[in-house]
Motif scaffolding. Structure first.
Motif, mmCIF file in Angstrom:
data_model
loop_
_atom_site.group_PDB
_atom_site.id
_atom_site.type_symbol
_atom_site.label_atom_id
_atom_site.label_comp_id
_atom_site.label_asym_id
_atom_site.label_seq_id
_atom_site.Cartn_x
_atom_site.Cartn_y
_atom_site.Cartn_z
ATOM 1 N N GLU A 122 0.848 -1.187 0.000
ATOM 2 C CA GLU A 122 0.000 0.000 0.000
ATOM 3 C C GLU A 122 0.881 1.233 0.000
ATOM 4 O OE1 GLU A 122 -1.049 1.208 4.542
ATOM 5 O OE2 GLU A 122 -2.229 -0.445 3.730
ATOM 6 N N GLY A 123 0.334 2.330 -0.479
ATOM 7 C CA GLY A 123 1.085 3.579 -0.514
ATOM 8 C C GLY A 123 0.150 4.765 -0.399
ATOM 9 N N LYS A 125 0.016 8.972 -1.346
ATOM 10 C CA LYS A 125 0.617 10.090 -2.053
ATOM 11 C C LYS A 125 -0.079 11.395 -1.670
ATOM 12 C CE LYS A 125 2.053 7.818 -6.384
ATOM 13 N NZ LYS A 125 1.861 7.831 -7.853
ATOM 14 N N ASN A 128 0.789 13.716 -5.821
ATOM 15 C CA ASN A 128 1.668 12.868 -6.635
ATOM 16 C C ASN A 128 3.050 12.647 -6.023
ATOM 17 O OD1 ASN A 128 -0.208 12.412 -8.751
ATOM 18 N ND2 ASN A 128 0.237 14.454 -9.561
ATOM 19 N N ARG A 129 3.239 12.991 -4.759
ATOM 20 C CA ARG A 129 4.501 12.735 -4.066
ATOM 21 C C ARG A 129 4.239 11.706 -2.973
ATOM 22 N NH1 ARG A 129 7.090 14.891 0.547
ATOM 23 N NH2 ARG A 129 5.299 16.255 0.885
ATOM 24 N N TYR A 130 5.023 10.626 -2.989
ATOM 25 C CA TYR A 130 4.814 9.570 -2.007
ATOM 26 C C TYR A 130 5.118 10.066 -0.602
ATOM 27 C CZ TYR A 130 3.892 5.523 -4.965
ATOM 28 O OH TYR A 130 3.296 4.626 -5.807
ATOM 29 N N SER A 132 4.335 7.659 2.015
ATOM 30 C CA SER A 132 4.730 6.385 2.622
ATOM 31 C C SER A 132 4.453 5.260 1.645
ATOM 32 C CB SER A 132 3.972 6.138 3.936
ATOM 33 O OG SER A 132 2.591 5.958 3.688
ATOM 34 N N TYR A 133 5.202 4.202 1.812
ATOM 35 C CA TYR A 133 5.016 3.001 1.000
ATOM 36 C C TYR A 133 5.391 1.804 1.864
ATOM 37 C CZ TYR A 133 5.637 -0.548 -2.599
ATOM 38 O OH TYR A 133 5.546 -1.693 -3.336
ATOM 39 N N GLU A 163 8.988 5.599 5.112
ATOM 40 C CA GLU A 163 8.366 6.884 5.397
ATOM 41 C C GLU A 163 9.136 7.923 4.595
ATOM 42 O OE1 GLU A 163 5.739 7.566 7.006
ATOM 43 O OE2 GLU A 163 5.301 5.783 8.206
ATOM 44 N N SER A 165 8.358 11.173 4.061
ATOM 45 C CA SER A 165 8.075 12.575 4.339
ATOM 46 C C SER A 165 8.267 12.862 5.811
ATOM 47 C CB SER A 165 6.636 12.912 3.938
ATOM 48 O OG SER A 165 5.731 12.212 4.766
ATOM 49 N N THR A 170 2.593 15.987 7.174
ATOM 50 C CA THR A 170 1.452 15.120 6.895
ATOM 51 C C THR A 170 0.257 15.521 7.734
ATOM 52 O OG1 THR A 170 2.050 13.497 8.565
ATOM 53 C CG2 THR A 170 3.012 13.217 6.382
ATOM 54 N N ASP A 302 -8.103 1.851 -5.140
ATOM 55 C CA ASP A 302 -7.556 3.193 -5.336
ATOM 56 C C ASP A 302 -8.535 4.201 -4.765
ATOM 57 O OD1 ASP A 302 -5.018 3.048 -7.225
ATOM 58 O OD2 ASP A 302 -6.452 1.577 -7.977
#
Length: 325
Positions: A122-123, A125, A128-130, A132-133, A163, A165, A170, A302
Motif C-alpha cells: 500500500e502507498g 501520495k 503525486n509525491r509519495y 509512505s510506502y 516513510e 516525508s 502530513t 484506489d
C-alpha cells in the motif's frame, strides 16, 4: 549488469502493470510495477541471452539482453485475441444471473479451510509525491467460503515500510486500509450490498456483453443504484462465468454522483481542523480457478481524496492504493 525498461500495449500505447520479465530457460526474472516499469540485475554470463516479456492476454516478446544494457527501452507487446464460442442469448435476466451466482457459491468456491501465501502493498501520495510506502508477505489462514472473514487469520512473514516525508508535513488522517481492508474485498466471502439478496432491490442490473476474462467466457453485468436511492452506494461491472455461473471478477466503486458524501465510510480518524472530500473510490477484484474451485487472486483499491485544513485557501490531493495478490 542492470537492465530496465517500460512495457506498453502495442495497440493502445498504455503501460502494462505486472508484466513478467524473465531470462529464457532459467528461473530469474521480475515483474513490471503499476506504471509498467521494471529493472533487473543480470549475471554477466547471461548477457548473450534474451529476456522474455509476457503477460496474460498478450503475445510474448523476446529481446536480446545486450541491447538493453545501459539503456531504458520502451517495449511494446501485442494483444493476443482469444476467440470465444458463439453464444446466443435471448431475454437474459441480469439480476437473475447475479442471484444464481450467489446461490451457486457452494459449488464454485472452496468449502474447506486453506493456507495462502500472499503479497500485499500500500502507498499514500500527496499531490503525486509519495508520503509512505509499505509492502509485506503474509501467510493467511483462509477459512472456507461458508464462513465470514472474521475467521481468517494472518501471520506476517516479512515486511518493509518507507516513510518518505517529514511527519510535520502530513495530516492526521487514518483511512480504512491494511491487509484486513484487502481481505474484506473478497466480495464472495464478505458480500457487499450489490451481491446480498436482501439489498439487491436498491440496484438496477443490466447485461452489458459477453467477454473473455482470462480465456473464460463471462457475462458482464453492469449495476448501479436506483434513481430514487440517494445515499452513496456502489456501481460497476460483475463478471460471471457463463458455464458455472461463478463470479470471477468485478470492477466497482462508489457511485461518482454521490462519492463526495461517502467520507465517513473510509475515514476512521481525523484532525478536527481537516475537511476531507472523497473524489474517486474504485476497486478491482479477480478470482482464479484451480481444480474446479475459485479462489481470491488479486485485489486492487484506489482511493482519492481532496483534503483542506481549516483557514487554508488551497486543498491538497491525497491518494491511497492497496493491493493484494
Amino acid at each position: 549488469i542492470l537492465i530496465g525498461g517500460k512495457v506498453f500495449d502495442k495497440d493502445t500505447k498504455n503501460s502494462i502493470p505486472f508484466a513478467t520479465v524473465s531470462i529464457e530457460k532459467i528461473g530469474l526474472g521480475t515483474i513490471s510495477n503499476y506504471d509498467g516499469v521494471f529493472s533487473l540485475r543480470i549475471p554477466i554470463n547471461y548477457v548473450g541471452s534474451n529476456i522474455v516479456v509476457s503477460h496474460l492476454g498478450y503475445q510474448s516478446l523476446s529481446v536480446p539482453i545486450e541491447i538493453l544494457e545501459g539503456n531504458v527501452y520502451n517495449l511494446y507487446i501485442q494483444p493476443k485475441y482469444i476467440p470465444i464460442q458463439e453464444v446466443f442469448i435471448r431475454n437474459i435476466d441480469a439480476k437473475g444471473i447475479v442471484r444464481a451466482a450467489i446461490e451457486n457459491k457452494a459449488n464454485n468456491y472452496k468449502d474447506s479451510d486453506i493456507y495462502l501465501t500472499s503479497f500485499y502493498r500500500e502507498g499514500v501520495k500527496q499531490n503525486n509525491r509519495y508520503l509512505s510506502y509499505s509492502e509485506a508477505v503474509f501467510k493467511i489462514f483462509k477459512s472456507s467460503y461458508d464462513k465470514g472473514v472474521e475467521y481468517d487469520q494472518v501471520r506476517l512473514l516479512k515486511s518493509r515500510k518507507l516513510e518518505l516525508s517529514d511527519r510535520r508535513d502530513t495530516l492526521i488522517v487514518k483511512l480504512k486500509a491494511g491487509i484486513k481492508g484487502a481481505l474484506d474485498l473478497d466480495i464472495i466471502k464478505s458480500m457487499p450490498d450489490f451481491l446480498d439478496p436482501e439489498y439487491m432491490d436498491s440496484y438496477v442490473y443490466t447485461k452489458a456483453d459477453i467477454v473473455a476474462l482470462d480465456s473464460i467466457s463471462a457475462y458482464a453485468i453492469k449495476f448501479e443504484q436506483k434513481s430514487n436511492v440517494t445515499q452513496p452506494l456502489f456501481s460497476g461491472t460483475l463478471f460471471i462465468d457463463v458455464k458455472s455461473l461463478a463470479l470471477i471478477g468485478a470492477d466497482f466503486g462508489i457511485n461518482p454522483d454521490y462519492v463526495e458524501h461517502s467520507a465517513n465510510l473510509f475515514v476512521t480518524k481525523k484532525d478536527r481542523k481537516i475537511k476531507i472530500r472523497p473524489e474517486e473510490i474504485k476497486y478491482t477484484v479477480k478470482y482464479i480457478q484451480q481444480n474446479g474451485k475459485y479462489y481470491i487472486h488479486h485485489v486492487r483499491g484506489d482511493l482519492n481524496f481532496r483534503v483542506r485544513e481549516r483557514r487554508q485557501l488551497f486543498s491538497s490531493n491525497f491518494s491511497l492504493f492497496l493491493e493484494y495478490v
